[in-house]
Design a protein around this motif. Structure first.
Motif, PDB file in Angstrom:
ATOM      1  N   UNK A 170      49.135 -55.160   0.147  1.00  0.00           N
ATOM      2  CA  UNK A 170      49.425 -53.842   0.725  1.00  0.00           C
ATOM      3  C   UNK A 170      49.501 -52.776  -0.353  1.00  0.00           C
ATOM      4  N   UNK A 171      50.132 -53.105  -1.490  1.00  0.00           N
ATOM      5  CA  UNK A 171      50.236 -52.122  -2.560  1.00  0.00           C
ATOM      6  C   UNK A 171      48.897 -51.740  -3.148  1.00  0.00           C
ATOM      7  N   UNK A 172      48.057 -52.740  -3.422  1.00  0.00           N
ATOM      8  CA  UNK A 172      46.744 -52.441  -3.977  1.00  0.00           C
ATOM      9  C   UNK A 172      45.898 -51.606  -3.037  1.00  0.00           C
ATOM     10  N   UNK A 173      45.908 -51.951  -1.765  1.00  0.00           N
ATOM     11  CA  UNK A 173      45.132 -51.189  -0.790  1.00  0.00           C
ATOM     12  C   UNK A 173      45.708 -49.800  -0.589  1.00  0.00           C
ATOM     13  N   UNK A 174      47.032 -49.679  -0.648  1.00  0.00           N
ATOM     14  CA  UNK A 174      47.651 -48.360  -0.550  1.00  0.00           C
ATOM     15  C   UNK A 174      47.213 -47.471  -1.708  1.00  0.00           C
TER      16      UNK A 174
END
Length: 459
Positions: A170-174
């Protein structure tokens, strides 16, 4: 027997939902850190824009200054990176992939993602653009957001359904969503590049976190498209041939570019690889000097990530020359090879735009759609993430009317590139795993890691 009405069922479900405090606490923590990740990427964006502006002022005032400034600052950034934050070098996407590898012990994930690395990444990425290097901020945004999001694990309640892998995804995609102002592109990046597990893809909470980070960036930067809008209403069958040419060239050049990056990072027995291994700071200075010379010869068109050049090409201007694509590929390769923190997304989009512009000139079809196709095609060829590439470009230029053309170009370019090169980020993630201090217990030396299996699947 007492009847049970739908309202009673809904009431029971509502009471169960409200009584599960762990679920609500996990949601609050994830969404809070998603907002912090979005703010982190926004801070990176602002700082890199200031760095680009400062270098532009320097180059405009003293045209020959980059011959000293660029190699000196490049060497300084590499020295600081190797001395204080070695995990911040490069793009940042390979680090996030490496952190998800089951072979990495929990206590060693901080080698790849952490709040400290996120802060270092912000400053050092801006430093690379201040030096005039051909790097982008989008790849670093992935590591910055993933590092901040991963820190949320310390605040999650016990037995929370959210795991560390999900936070990294989720963090990388965010980071992608916030960097490009493309929430849908961030979701697709999570599905296509960062995660191959169905349970990660299906998490509505994590997808919500990705969208929240993207919307936060939109709310602060405005709802303007990244490179402006293009007119796709005048598409005709006459563009089919030039569009096919763009896709083929992007696939060939993207695959060659990816292979060159992988081979360079792996190193070899050649004199430059030995120089890089023995004297990395001096090697970085040499790369910076080469970038400065090419930038001055091209009157500054190859300095920086190429944001302004891409925007100008889409608007019908011609700020480039016949050798722009080749020289931009060279300076991007040198910038990455030097070891400074920085990504290739923005330079890849600029290279693709240049390919589309050249094909438009060769064929006499001066249409901005060819430039958009080149952007999607080369990004897909270099990264082998076709769906992410065409969705990001579609959202950046508001090219919804040409979605099928963008998708076809990205798919063809990616397929051709896979014949030439293994997936770029998976291969670089394998190199990141070599930074582990020791072989994890239970894994024999030379055993296949899950990332290698993923590379086989992707190819």
């Amino acid at each position: 027997m007492k009847s049970r009405y739908p309202s009673d069922w809904l009431s029971d479900e509502a009471r169960h939902e409200l009584s599960d405090w762990r679920r609500w606490a996990a949601r609050a923590v994830v969404l809070l850190f998603a907002a912090l990740a979005g703010l982190g990427v926004i801070s990176l964006t602002w700082l890199t824009e200031q760095a680009l502006h400062a270098f532009g002022v320097l180059h405009a005032r003293w045209q020959w200054a980059p011959l000293l400034w660029t190699p000196a600052l490049t060497a300084g950034i590499v020295w600081i990176t190797r001395r204080f934050a070695p995990g911040a070098a490069g793009s940042g996407i390979p680090q996030v992939l490496a952190a998800q590898d089951p072979a990495v012990p929990v206590e060693q994930r901080q080698l790849f993602v952490s709040v400290r690395l996120a802060l270092a990444k912000v400053v050092l990425t801006a430093g690379g653009l201040l030096a005039g290097l051909s790097t982008g901020r989008e790849g670093p945004s992935v590591q910055v957001a993933a590092g901040l999001m991963h820190h949320a694990r310390r605040w999650l309640p016990a037995r929370s359904p959210v795991n560390e892998r999900g936070l990294l995804v989720a963090g990388g995609a965010a980071g992608i969503a916030a960097a490009f102002n493309t929430p849908l592109g961030g979701v697709m990046f999570a599905i296509e590049q960062l995660s191959r597990r169905p349970e990660d893809r299906a998490s509505g909470l994590l997808i919500g976190a990705i969208v929240l980070a993207g919307l936060l960036a939109v709310s602060i930067h405005g709802n303007d498209t990244y490179f402006g809008r293009i007119d796709a209403t005048a598409l005709s069958w006459g563009l089919w041939g030039p569009g096919l040419m763009v896709a083929i060239l992007c696939g060939l050049l993207g695959g060659l570019f990816s292979r060159l990056l992988i081979q360079s990072m792996r190193g070899g027995s050649d004199v430059f690889s030995r120089w890089r291994q023995r004297h990395p700071v001096r090697f970085a200075a040499g790369c910076g000097l080469a970038v400065a010379v090419i930038g001055i010869v091209t009157q500054g068109s190859t300095f920086g990530g190429g944001y302004g050049t891409t925007r100008a090409l889409l608007q019908g201007q011609e700020p480039t020359h016949g050798l722009y694509v080749v020289l931009r590929m060279v300076v991007t390769w040198l910038s990455a090879w030097s070891g400074v923190p920085g990504g290739i997304f923005a330079p890849a989009l600029t290279i693709g735009a240049g390919i589309g512009h050249d094909v438009a000139g060769w064929t006499g079809h001066a249409h901005p759609a060819l430039i958009a196709l080149g952007m999607a095609g080369f990004l897909a060829g270099a990264t082998q993430n076709p769906f992410t590439a065409f969705i990001i470009v579609m959202e950046m230029v508001e090219g919804h009317a040409m979605v099928l053309s963008l998708m076809g170009c990205a798919m063809l370019s990616s397929g051709m590139a896979r014949v030439i090169s293994p997936p770029l980020y998976v291969a670089l993630a394998e190199l990141q795993l070599h930074r582990l201090p020791a072989t994890p217990p239970g894994q024999q030396k030379g055993a296949r890691r899950p990332l290698e299996d993923a590379a086989d699947t992707a190819s």
